[in-house]
Write an enzyme that holds these catalytic residues in place. Structure first.
Site, mmCIF file in Angstrom:
data_model
loop_
_atom_site.group_PDB
_atom_site.id
_atom_site.type_symbol
_atom_site.label_atom_id
_atom_site.label_comp_id
_atom_site.label_asym_id
_atom_site.label_seq_id
_atom_site.Cartn_x
_atom_site.Cartn_y
_atom_site.Cartn_z
ATOM 1 N N GLY A 115 10.778 -23.298 -20.980
ATOM 2 C CA GLY A 115 11.407 -24.436 -20.307
ATOM 3 C C GLY A 115 10.379 -25.522 -20.038
ATOM 4 O O GLY A 115 9.263 -25.227 -19.617
ATOM 5 N N GLY A 145 5.438 -18.346 -11.992
ATOM 6 C CA GLY A 145 4.553 -17.217 -11.736
ATOM 7 C C GLY A 145 3.089 -17.443 -12.029
ATOM 8 O O GLY A 145 2.549 -18.550 -11.868
ATOM 9 N N HIS A 445 10.420 13.748 14.966
ATOM 10 C CA HIS A 445 9.303 14.682 14.795
ATOM 11 C C HIS A 445 9.697 15.771 13.817
ATOM 12 O O HIS A 445 10.801 16.296 13.906
ATOM 13 C CB HIS A 445 8.946 15.308 16.136
ATOM 14 C CG HIS A 445 7.884 16.352 16.008
ATOM 15 N ND1 HIS A 445 6.548 16.033 15.800
ATOM 16 C CD2 HIS A 445 7.957 17.709 16.017
ATOM 17 C CE1 HIS A 445 5.851 17.152 15.708
ATOM 18 N NE2 HIS A 445 6.680 18.183 15.822
HETATM 19 P P1 FAD Z 1 6.376 -13.885 -12.299
HETATM 20 O O1 FAD Z 1 6.811 -12.505 -12.001
HETATM 21 O O2 FAD Z 1 5.028 -14.084 -12.873
HETATM 22 O O3 FAD Z 1 7.481 -14.485 -13.274
HETATM 23 C C1 FAD Z 1 7.369 -15.743 -13.826
HETATM 24 C C2 FAD Z 1 8.173 -15.778 -15.106
HETATM 25 O O4 FAD Z 1 8.249 -17.112 -15.570
HETATM 26 C C3 FAD Z 1 7.561 -14.971 -16.247
HETATM 27 O O5 FAD Z 1 8.506 -14.070 -16.757
HETATM 28 C C4 FAD Z 1 7.158 -16.020 -17.276
HETATM 29 O O6 FAD Z 1 7.315 -15.549 -18.608
HETATM 30 C C5 FAD Z 1 8.152 -17.116 -16.969
HETATM 31 N N1 FAD Z 1 7.720 -18.456 -17.355
HETATM 32 C C6 FAD Z 1 6.549 -19.080 -17.086
HETATM 33 N N2 FAD Z 1 6.558 -20.341 -17.533
HETATM 34 C C7 FAD Z 1 7.753 -20.533 -18.115
HETATM 35 C C8 FAD Z 1 8.375 -21.638 -18.760
HETATM 36 N N3 FAD Z 1 7.771 -22.825 -18.843
HETATM 37 N N4 FAD Z 1 9.615 -21.454 -19.263
HETATM 38 C C9 FAD Z 1 10.257 -20.268 -19.167
HETATM 39 N N5 FAD Z 1 9.724 -19.206 -18.542
HETATM 40 C C10 FAD Z 1 8.503 -19.339 -18.019
HETATM 41 N N6 FAD Z 1 3.479 -7.468 -6.235
HETATM 42 C C11 FAD Z 1 4.066 -6.712 -5.276
HETATM 43 O O7 FAD Z 1 4.659 -7.274 -4.352
HETATM 44 N N7 FAD Z 1 4.022 -5.354 -5.315
HETATM 45 C C12 FAD Z 1 3.373 -4.692 -6.293
HETATM 46 O O8 FAD Z 1 3.361 -3.465 -6.309
HETATM 47 C C13 FAD Z 1 2.734 -5.438 -7.299
HETATM 48 N N8 FAD Z 1 2.079 -4.834 -8.296
HETATM 49 C C14 FAD Z 1 1.497 -5.578 -9.292
HETATM 50 C C15 FAD Z 1 0.803 -4.919 -10.288
HETATM 51 C C16 FAD Z 1 0.197 -5.641 -11.297
HETATM 52 C C17 FAD Z 1 -0.543 -4.905 -12.391
HETATM 53 C C18 FAD Z 1 0.322 -7.050 -11.315
HETATM 54 C C19 FAD Z 1 -0.289 -7.849 -12.429
HETATM 55 C C20 FAD Z 1 0.995 -7.724 -10.317
HETATM 56 C C21 FAD Z 1 1.581 -6.982 -9.282
HETATM 57 N N9 FAD Z 1 2.247 -7.611 -8.230
HETATM 58 C C22 FAD Z 1 2.819 -6.856 -7.237
HETATM 59 C C23 FAD Z 1 2.353 -9.069 -8.143
HETATM 60 C C24 FAD Z 1 3.747 -9.507 -8.621
HETATM 61 O O9 FAD Z 1 3.948 -9.060 -9.952
HETATM 62 C C25 FAD Z 1 3.879 -11.017 -8.556
HETATM 63 O O10 FAD Z 1 3.532 -11.463 -7.260
HETATM 64 C C26 FAD Z 1 5.308 -11.444 -8.863
HETATM 65 O O11 FAD Z 1 5.696 -11.025 -10.133
HETATM 66 C C27 FAD Z 1 5.459 -12.963 -8.752
HETATM 67 O O12 FAD Z 1 6.765 -13.295 -9.031
HETATM 68 P P2 FAD Z 1 7.160 -14.730 -9.599
HETATM 69 O O13 FAD Z 1 8.644 -14.681 -9.749
HETATM 70 O O14 FAD Z 1 6.555 -15.784 -8.772
HETATM 71 O O15 FAD Z 1 6.447 -14.831 -11.023
#
Ligand code: FAD
Ligand code: NAD
Length: 467
Positions: A115, A145, A445
């Protein structure tokens, strides 16, 4: 051109939850995602796959180290690592399919593709294969993200020098691994591999692991993780990482300036994540990034364009899935003219090691720095009957309360099922409970939660009962 009330860009936990809330509020909603599956980092390469491997490796550790004490004999215990990785993928596949179902159920149009803003109300969607289309929107939510960060002198090659994404699907169990960064990813994935027998070296440049959490937690967790063989190298500054074919070579200086070298099967770089806005066309709508590459938003998560909001990892604050979700709901409700509420101070943080670490509110270090008069109460799990029954006696609960009002200001748990237990502290703090309030509530408990009650008793005049 198709027209929507709400277009959400990015289908992570922030974006897809926001899309559901938008549909619930009656918005004609489209969700744009560049990846082939929904769920974002969290479901595909983050929270869910890492927890699947944490559980598998924990089962193995218990079977190999604890079953005998329980009087359970297992012969021929072995690891089928490819099966472990395949099960992880099954869990991911089921979970992302669940999001497809939720989109369909809520009547949300899912558009696969990248997007990008064309103008303030038009988004172009470019699929991996096929022609780009344009859609128009009254409201737009940026939920794009984050991606793994690195260090300027390290080139991640996905072969020997890897990020968490590759560490979740290694072709075979490594014998040795160096992990740069003793934060959440380093300790969770370090636990997975150490439990399975890999020699794990955690190299951290601060003088403590999980250095942003309450310092007591890092000390407790380090002690426990040493027992499963993790080797910690604190106050070490990594200066060079190279791929030497079948090995990665990592060089660092210790705090005295002495060079230390590790030759390992893999070097996992886990020094944080950075916001992802590549190709989004923010310049087309005059939206700025702050000094750390995050989309700038006001207190209502609104950008400089009043109909464009941004949430989750791409904006300021903790990079956590549940933070992204709460912000997604907040943003969409605010777009709909409602008056939602989030207290960012009360978003819990969890490290899914064993023992787990979970925290909400302020740390002792923050209270000291802010000059807040506080008192503290602690209770160790070794004094809990429930913890003895399950052989989970490592760790402690620490309650921080205001010295005068007794209001709970922070709760920090290193212990069994801390991730689930922290919800009690969040509820208490959302309702501005005092330590006395929690100390006087009946806790079943025997449960691990009794340790929270005991720590609350300890905070209200040294009244803990079982120590
Ligand atoms: P994201 O999950 O990063 O999603 C963003 C999405 O946008 C992606 O799918 C990407 O492909 C898409 N995107 C980006 N740009 C575009 C575009 N221009 N057009 C279309 N699509 C696009 N958090 C926790 O709370 N608990 C946990 O246990 C935890 N474990 C984790 C373990 C690992 C190994 C990692 C790497 C992270 C972990 N996190 C955890 C962090 C968590 O994954 C993130 O905080 C969370 O996913 C953020 O959500 P978001 O929706 O902001 O972004
Ligand atoms: P992090 O910020 O948790 O930890 C990074 C660590 O690397 C810090 O301890 C930091 O001091 C250290 N570091 C930085 N530069 C270094 C250097 N040059 N040499 C050695 N050490 C260095 O980041 P992460 O572990 O990569 O995780 C990224 C994000 O993903 C975090 O914001 C986290 O909240 C999120 N995440 C959350 C969970 C969870 O909620 N359980 C799990 C995994 C990831």
């Amino acid at each position: 051109m198709d027209k929507y009330d709400l277009v959400v860009i990015g289908a992570g936990p922030g974006g897809y939850v926001a899309a559901i809330r938008g549909a619930q509020l009656g918005f004609k909603t489209a969700l744009v995602e560049k990846r082939g599956t929904l769920g974002g980092t969290c479901l595909n390469v983050g929270c869910i796959p890492s927890k699947a491997l944490l559980d598998s490796s924990e089962h193995y550790l218990k079977a190999s180290k604890e079953f005998e004490t329980h009087g359970i004999k297992v012969g021929g215990l072995d690891i089928d690592f490819p099966r472990m990785i395949a099960r992880k993928q099954e869990v991911v596949d089921q979970t992302v399919a669940g999001v497809d179902y939720l989109m369909e159920k809520n009547g949300i149009t899912v558009l696969q593709g990248m997007g990008a803003f064309v103008d303030a109300h038009t988004v172009e969607v470019t699929p991996a294969d096929g022609a780009a289309t344009q859609i128009s929107a009254d409201r737009i939510l940026i939920a794009t993200g984050s991606e793994p960060a690195s260090l300027p002198f390290i080139s991640i090659d996905g072969d020997r020098i890897i990020t968490s994404t590759e560490a979740l699907e290694l072709p075979q169990l490594p014998k040795t691994m160096a992990i740069i960064g003793g934060g959440v990813i380093g300790l969770e994935l370090g636990s997975v591999y150490a439990r399975l027998g890999t020699e794990v070296h955690v190299i951290e440049y601060q003088d403590a692991i999980i250095p942003t959490m309450d310092r007591t937690m890092g000390k407790e967790l380090q002690r426990s993780m040493k027992k499963i063989g993790v080797k910690f190298h604190l106050s070490h500054g990594v200066k060079e990482v190279t791929n030497a074919g079948d090995k990665a070579v990592v060089k660092a200086d210790d705090k005295k300036g002495k060079e230390v070298t590790w030759e390992v099967d893999y070097c996992l770089v886990a020094v944080g994540r950075k916001p992802y806005t590549q190709g989004l066309g923010l310049d087309k709508v005059g939206l700025a990034l702050d000094g750390r590459g995050r989309v700038e938003v006001d207190a209502h998560l609104r950008t400089a364009q009043p109909h464009v909001y941004a949430i989750g990892d791409v904006v300021k604050g903790a990079m956590l899935a549940h933070k992204a979700e709460e912000e997604g709901i907040y943003a969409v409700e605010h777009m709909a003219g409602q008056k939602p509420h989030i207290d960012h101070n009360l978003i819990p943080g969890v490290v899914y090691t064993w023992p787990e670490v979970a925290a909400v509110g302020r740390t002792e270090e923050q209270l000291k720095a802010d000059g807040v008069a506080y008192k503290t109460g602690s209770f160790p799990f070794k004094a809990s009957g429930r913890a003895r029954a399950s052989m989970d006696t490592d760790g402690v609960v620490k309650v921080l309360a205001h010295a005068d009002t007794d209001e709970i200001l922070g709760v920090h748990i290193c212990g069994p099922r801390a991730a689930d237990m922290i919800a009690e502290a969040v509820v208490a703090m959302e309702f501005r409970a005092s330590a006395e309030d929690v100390a006087r509530m009946s806790h079943a408990h025997p449960t691990f939660t009794e340790a929270i009650k005991e720590a609350a008793l300890a905070a209200t005049g040294d009244r803990a009962l079982h120590i």
